[in-house]
Write a protein that holds these residues in place. Sequence first.
Motif, PDB file in Angstrom:
ATOM      1  N   ILE A 162      -5.860  12.136  -9.484  1.00  8.41           N
ATOM      2  CA  ILE A 162      -5.472  10.726  -9.658  1.00  8.41           C
ATOM      3  C   ILE A 162      -4.418  10.387  -8.608  1.00  8.41           C
ATOM      4  CG2 ILE A 162      -4.196   9.120 -11.119  1.00  8.41           C
ATOM      5  CD1 ILE A 162      -5.617  10.175 -13.520  1.00  8.41           C
ATOM      6  N   ALA A 163      -3.478  11.301  -8.421  1.00  8.71           N
ATOM      7  CA  ALA A 163      -2.438  11.076  -7.418  1.00  8.71           C
ATOM      8  C   ALA A 163      -3.053  10.956  -6.029  1.00  8.71           C
ATOM      9  CB  ALA A 163      -1.425  12.212  -7.465  1.00  8.71           C
ATOM     10  N   THR A 164      -3.987  11.848  -5.716  1.00 13.75           N
ATOM     11  CA  THR A 164      -4.656  11.769  -4.413  1.00 13.75           C
ATOM     12  C   THR A 164      -5.388  10.441  -4.276  1.00 13.75           C
ATOM     13  OG1 THR A 164      -5.028  14.128  -4.611  1.00 13.75           O
ATOM     14  CG2 THR A 164      -6.172  13.002  -2.844  1.00 13.75           C
ATOM     15  N   MET A 165      -6.010  10.018  -5.367  1.00 13.47           N
ATOM     16  CA  MET A 165      -6.710   8.739  -5.350  1.00 13.47           C
ATOM     17  C   MET A 165      -5.751   7.620  -4.961  1.00 13.47           C
ATOM     18  SD  MET A 165      -8.598   6.956  -8.557  1.00 13.47           S
ATOM     19  CE  MET A 165      -7.085   6.430  -9.315  1.00 13.47           C
ATOM     20  N   MET A 166      -4.563   7.609  -5.586  1.00 19.51           N
ATOM     21  CA  MET A 166      -3.571   6.573  -5.271  1.00 19.51           C
ATOM     22  C   MET A 166      -3.175   6.650  -3.797  1.00 19.51           C
ATOM     23  SD  MET A 166      -1.021   6.729  -8.482  1.00 19.51           S
ATOM     24  CE  MET A 166      -1.290   5.682  -9.891  1.00 19.51           C
ATOM     25  N   ILE A 167      -2.922   7.883  -3.350  1.00 23.80           N
ATOM     26  CA  ILE A 167      -2.490   8.057  -1.963  1.00 23.80           C
ATOM     27  C   ILE A 167      -3.558   7.516  -1.012  1.00 23.80           C
ATOM     28  CG2 ILE A 167      -2.007   9.791  -0.200  1.00 23.80           C
ATOM     29  CD1 ILE A 167      -0.821  11.530  -2.467  1.00 23.80           C
ATOM     30  N   ILE A 192       4.132  11.802  -7.861  1.00 21.55           N
ATOM     31  CA  ILE A 192       3.516  12.441  -9.031  1.00 21.55           C
ATOM     32  C   ILE A 192       3.238  13.911  -8.748  1.00 21.55           C
ATOM     33  CG2 ILE A 192       1.422  12.520 -10.437  1.00 21.55           C
ATOM     34  CD1 ILE A 192       1.341   9.451 -10.103  1.00 21.55           C
ATOM     35  N   ILE A 193       2.662  14.170  -7.574  1.00 26.38           N
ATOM     36  CA  ILE A 193       2.359  15.571  -7.241  1.00 26.38           C
ATOM     37  C   ILE A 193       3.640  16.387  -7.192  1.00 26.38           C
ATOM     38  CG2 ILE A 193       1.544  17.094  -5.399  1.00 26.38           C
ATOM     39  CD1 ILE A 193      -0.613  15.068  -4.820  1.00 26.38           C
ATOM     40  N   ARG A 233      -6.493  -2.913   7.640  1.00 25.72           N
ATOM     41  CA  ARG A 233      -6.314  -4.007   6.681  1.00 25.72           C
ATOM     42  C   ARG A 233      -7.662  -4.561   6.237  1.00 25.72           C
ATOM     43  NH1 ARG A 233      -2.464  -5.239   3.899  1.00 25.72           N
ATOM     44  NH2 ARG A 233      -0.657  -4.066   4.545  1.00 25.72           N
ATOM     45  N   GLU A 285       0.826  -1.208   0.000  1.00 26.00           N
ATOM     46  CA  GLU A 285       0.000   0.000   0.000  1.00 26.00           C
ATOM     47  C   GLU A 285       0.863   1.262   0.000  1.00 26.00           C
ATOM     48  OE1 GLU A 285      -0.562  -2.562   2.251  1.00 26.00           O
ATOM     49  OE2 GLU A 285      -2.036  -3.341   0.848  1.00 26.00           O
ATOM     50  N   TYR A 310      -5.425   1.217   3.385  1.00 22.09           N
ATOM     51  CA  TYR A 310      -4.999  -0.114   3.827  1.00 22.09           C
ATOM     52  C   TYR A 310      -3.999  -0.016   4.964  1.00 22.09           C
ATOM     53  CZ  TYR A 310      -7.374  -2.403   0.011  1.00 22.09           C
ATOM     54  OH  TYR A 310      -8.339  -2.882  -0.830  1.00 22.09           O
ATOM     55  N   LEU A 311      -3.210   1.040   4.946  1.00 20.88           N
ATOM     56  CA  LEU A 311      -2.289   1.237   6.054  1.00 20.88           C
ATOM     57  C   LEU A 311      -3.070   1.532   7.324  1.00 20.88           C
ATOM     58  CD1 LEU A 311       0.340   3.420   4.217  1.00 20.88           C
ATOM     59  CD2 LEU A 311       0.484   1.000   4.788  1.00 20.88           C
ATOM     60  N   GLY A 364       1.753   8.355  -5.401  1.00 21.59           N
ATOM     61  CA  GLY A 364       0.891   9.528  -5.484  1.00 21.59           C
ATOM     62  C   GLY A 364       1.638  10.805  -5.160  1.00 21.59           C
ATOM     63  N   GLN A 376      -6.026   5.346  -1.695  1.00 24.85           N
ATOM     64  CA  GLN A 376      -6.216   3.900  -1.831  1.00 24.85           C
ATOM     65  C   GLN A 376      -5.130   3.147  -1.078  1.00 24.85           C
ATOM     66  OE1 GLN A 376      -6.429   3.054  -6.004  1.00 24.85           O
ATOM     67  NE2 GLN A 376      -8.622   3.452  -6.128  1.00 24.85           N
ATOM     68  N   GLY A 377      -3.905   3.660  -1.133  1.00 21.03           N
ATOM     69  CA  GLY A 377      -2.824   3.000  -0.405  1.00 21.03           C
ATOM     70  C   GLY A 377      -2.975   3.208   1.088  1.00 21.03           C
ATOM     71  N   SER A 378      -3.213   4.439   1.489  1.00 17.67           N
ATOM     72  CA  SER A 378      -3.170   4.714   2.926  1.00 17.67           C
ATOM     73  C   SER A 378      -4.374   4.147   3.660  1.00 17.67           C
ATOM     74  CB  SER A 378      -3.015   6.212   3.177  1.00 17.67           C
ATOM     75  OG  SER A 378      -3.980   6.925   2.452  1.00 17.67           O
ATOM     76  N   LEU A 431       1.516   2.760  -3.377  1.00 14.21           N
ATOM     77  CA  LEU A 431       0.516   3.669  -3.937  1.00 14.21           C
ATOM     78  C   LEU A 431       0.678   5.065  -3.352  1.00 14.21           C
ATOM     79  CD1 LEU A 431      -2.750   1.548  -3.972  1.00 14.21           C
ATOM     80  CD2 LEU A 431      -1.783   2.790  -5.905  1.00 14.21           C
ATOM     81  N   VAL A 432       0.826   5.107  -2.028  1.00 18.97           N
ATOM     82  CA  VAL A 432       0.912   6.401  -1.355  1.00 18.97           C
ATOM     83  C   VAL A 432       2.121   7.173  -1.875  1.00 18.97           C
ATOM     84  CG1 VAL A 432       1.151   7.555   0.864  1.00 18.97           C
ATOM     85  CG2 VAL A 432      -0.192   5.462   0.693  1.00 18.97           C
ATOM     86  N   LEU A 470     -11.120  13.299  -9.176  1.00 21.26           N
ATOM     87  CA  LEU A 470     -11.235  11.856  -9.386  1.00 21.26           C
ATOM     88  C   LEU A 470     -11.002  11.071  -8.100  1.00 21.26           C
ATOM     89  CD1 LEU A 470      -9.418  11.362 -12.800  1.00 21.26           C
ATOM     90  CD2 LEU A 470     -11.833  11.200 -12.323  1.00 21.26           C
ATOM     91  N   GLY A 528     -14.506   3.039  -8.651  1.00 21.21           N
ATOM     92  CA  GLY A 528     -15.282   3.402  -9.829  1.00 21.21           C
ATOM     93  C   GLY A 528     -16.392   4.391  -9.541  1.00 21.21           C
ATOM     94  N   GLU A 572     -16.145   7.418  -8.592  1.00 28.67           N
ATOM     95  CA  GLU A 572     -15.840   8.740  -9.148  1.00 28.67           C
ATOM     96  C   GLU A 572     -16.331   8.839 -10.593  1.00 28.67           C
ATOM     97  OE1 GLU A 572     -13.436   6.729  -7.934  1.00 28.67           O
ATOM     98  OE2 GLU A 572     -12.456   5.955  -9.716  1.00 28.67           O
TER      99      GLU A 572
END
Lengths: 506, 328, 327
Positions: free
Chosen positions: C135-140, B314-315, C150, B304, C146-147, B311, C142-144, B307-308, C78, C253, C255
Amino acid sequence: MRADPLETAKEAAVPALEMRGIGKRFPGVIALDGVDLALAPGKVHALMGENGAGKSTLIKILAGVYGKDTGTIRVGGRETEFRSPRDALRQGIKVVFQEIALISEFTVAENIFLEEYPRIAGGSIDWKRIRAEAAALFQRIGFDVDPAAKTGDLPVSQQQMVEIARALAHEARIVVMDEPTSSLTPKEVELLFVVIRRLTALGIAVVYVSHKLDEVFEIADEVTVLRDGRHISTKPIGAHTHDSLIHDMIGRRIDNLFPRVRRHSPGKAVLTVENLSTDAKLKGVSFEARAGEVLGFFGLMGAGRTELAKAIVGYDPIRSGTIRIDGTPLVPHDTRRAVGLGIGLLTEDRKTEGLMLELPVLQNMSLASLSAFAKAGFVDEGRERSAVQSFVDRFRVKTPGLGQAIKNLSGGNQQKVLLARWLMRGLKVIVVDEPTRGIDVGAKSEIFALIDQLAGEGLAVIMMTSEMPELLGLSDRIAVMAEGRITAVMPRDAATQEIILNAAIA
Amino acid sequence: MPQSPSLAASAPPPLFRLFVGRSEFALLVALLVIIAFFSLASGTFLTVRNMTNVLGQASLAMTAGIGVAIVFISGEVDVSVGSLVAAVAIPLVTIMNMTESLALGVAGALALGLVVGAVNGYLAAYAGINSLIVTLGTLFILRGGVYLYTGQTAIPDDAMLESFFQIGNGRILDVLPIPAAIAFVLLLVFAYVLRHRPFGRQVYAVGGSPEVARLAGYDVRRIKFTCFIISALLATVAGILLASRLGSAVHVAGLGFEFQVVAAVVLGGVSLSGGVGSLFGMALGVLILSFLSNGLGMLDLATEWQLVITGFIIIAAVGFDEVKRQRR
Amino acid sequence: MTSETLPARRPGLLVGALADKSQVVLIGLLVILCVAISVAAPQFYSVDNTIAILRQCALVLIVAVGMTMLLIAGEVDLSVGASLAFTGCVAMDVTNRTHSVTLGALAALAFAAAVGLFNGLVVTRLRINSLIATIATMMILQGSVYLYTREAVQNKHQLDAFTAIGAGYVGPIPIPVILAAVIFVLGYVALRFTLFGRYLYAVGANQKAARLSGLRAERLKVIAFVITGLCVGVAGLVLCSLMNAGQPTAGRGFELTVIAAVILGGTSLAGGRGTLVGTLLGVLLLKVIDNGIIILRWNQDLQMVVPGIVIVLATWLDIIRRKADAR
């Protein structure tokens, strides 16, 4: 550049290009109404007329950018249709546009061969030849431009030379130059004329668009004058005098174009600018503008007028210097406080910086003063509407209703709406940048009258312009800019075209 | 962006500008720093096996990224690639199951890709619909179509062709994964096209200024249309490689892939506003994200985190780029 | 020259009327769909099913209100799907810990608003295209998420009030529908009647003109992002209450569905144009299609295909219609 001399000789009797009865209409404006133009091979044909006379539209039709509504075009005697710029290029028509039409990310050399890249066997681009031929081309015409430079990094004048060079890189039958000298130095203009003479010697027909009379008398063989979208006259240059040419261009309207009604008595200084510099352009600009006067700023393209306008209204950041309105320093780069202090800009670029094209007249006019119609955050639309309506009536804005999308209005009416946007807000200083660009003559005099009236009501009007008649007709004082500095300030009565131009070139 | 070779020829710019002016250089440094960091942090990172594995994993995004980058350079957007990689696997596997022929399967996949590219291109370039909407639409339609057709299960590869297995999983000389080789060859081919073929220059011109391109006599719409076709075909290739690795047509394959690719492309310095960027930069963008994710995995950091961190990178990268551009 | 000749078009064709015209198309589509589905499956036309449709609309509509404002201001977000899931987890976790629905709800709103603020600042300060930034925020996110957790955050507090947010009724009307209605009305009033709403249109229509007129374009955009965030906060709360758990995988999905509905409703991606009534119609249309697919016992995977086609077609029709109008 190369043209078969035999072939050109054969065609000499036939006009290289003949346009007959060309008509073009845009929403809200008839741009061309039955215009004729015939070009003889090997001759320079000047196309003259005021802004809005229809020169640019005619050229864009010739270049295939716009389709014509009526009329016929013959190239070398054969009737043809230009559906796209590609069609015009294929017929050997090369146009040097007034607006720079280059890809700024590409090198100069690549831009020159944009229309047709030389290829090596196998179809790859022949970069070596592009570099060599571009260098040779510049050497031949004597322009001092680095073919390897990135085009966007060059000053406007050099980009203009690239534009001109590009039109000469390929075989052409007709070369059209739309105000090619607007940012060239006199020496570069001379070089251009040498090039033009060489072109005509090869039998190429040249269309030369300009409103600089001296240039036209020097280079042109024939002159066609357009006015208000109509064909006025076509004569050999020898049949014209300065006065007759001006008369054709302006008609009788010159008397009432600048209706000065106010007896100006400038008051105290409202705007004081001291030692203003920006990263981009301005170098130590200082001046003051007084209530009730029109202060005209003149300068050639790239002199820094627009940059100055945007800096003093708080739009662009500045590096150093101070701007005061009635003694209160203006926070740089903050339009909200600038507007609050009473300074606003009527932009030169209506489409991208002024109008909300899709939105109605109502929204467009009330934008700057909307908060005045609001109570507790809610807009009182009744009051807004009646205020807008009163300005529409007063300025005689021609629109079917306040709900009409502003993109459907003519340039002159759009400009009136934008002027009203500021008057409704109530300003102390208004900066107008090229206030009549893209506006037809009829509406021009109305805009002039409005500007005059503003000064009469006690506003300080700062007018940026590249139009000499406008400058001389409206200003009380004249400041001239060159390369980001003010090179001269003079009262209107002390100003002549020569003094102003000399200061602008310095 | 790729300076045309003329830069090197006459009057070379100062060394400073040659490097700092080029965003690729910064990316290259970033990539090397990432590799160096993880090599020190993890003993198993800097091994031939791991390096080549990463290249293999990166090859999908690299292949599709070429097409997406080209569409971006032309001034448009293509986000349909995520669903397309899953969709093309269906004709591929189905036809192979019927005919036992890899060639026919690939042809079927390419045919589907061509149709999708043509639809995207027609709607965006000729009908004038915002390309984000068009390709979002096809993203939905294709994914839904895949679910419909497969009934939300995978279609297994019953033909079990060795050649099909090899294109996704084989290694040249037992070292270089075949997908990586394919991606590399495609990268070279399209980098050549963009630099040395008139079409490539026209793509830049159209993205840089459609109006100028039109004045220069280009058929702007046809050029954009072609870019969408290229993008769809390259996504198809990525889809074929993915199907081979997965050994079946998986209905959920490539979910979110479009975001990965767009992120890598933008990280690589390809501007959303068109006319700027290079495939070299795009490739570096893909590699940075791939090595980053691999290295973080090696450090036993939860996936995970990848991903963080991605992100934020990219910014940071795009923001840095934009701020730099403002300065000029 | 008679330059002031007005364009040859029917007078009084207001932009407002234009918007209404495109909404007529949507209303027509909606009516045709409803009639067709009712004929094919009579149970479509029932109070229960109507309420079911409205309940399905609620979640999308809540976020779509914020998204409409954002699109009008010329930006897009997004990250709302990922933020929705994370917000749900936060809401459930905080409620578990504090046994206070109020605190849980506040935490959810604060979290989602903070995400909006982050997006807004990244877009306006770093000047990153909002598509990429979010999109970047979305990734952040989605990853965080789970952090953060779980697995799904289960409901350990069993507070009725919390369950009521998503599953409760006032009379026959589900609470999410009421929430959506309130947010819709607030949004409608804000866009239609307030200075703020007018400024949003202006900034989206022409940011430079707005700045030159003394508007703080960037601040307005940040506010639009934060409002979108707050809407996501409410939606996240509803979703988490409905599922009785904070699901980190929820909202995938989402968004795209929201943006699809907004665009379908006639709001322009280019900014400056759009209405919430259109958005409401867009949401209804998408959800009626969804519902019809279920009621007709068609394959549910069509729920992805049909909206895709509808969005592209609707935008295309809009372009054709505007071209026709321009003549």
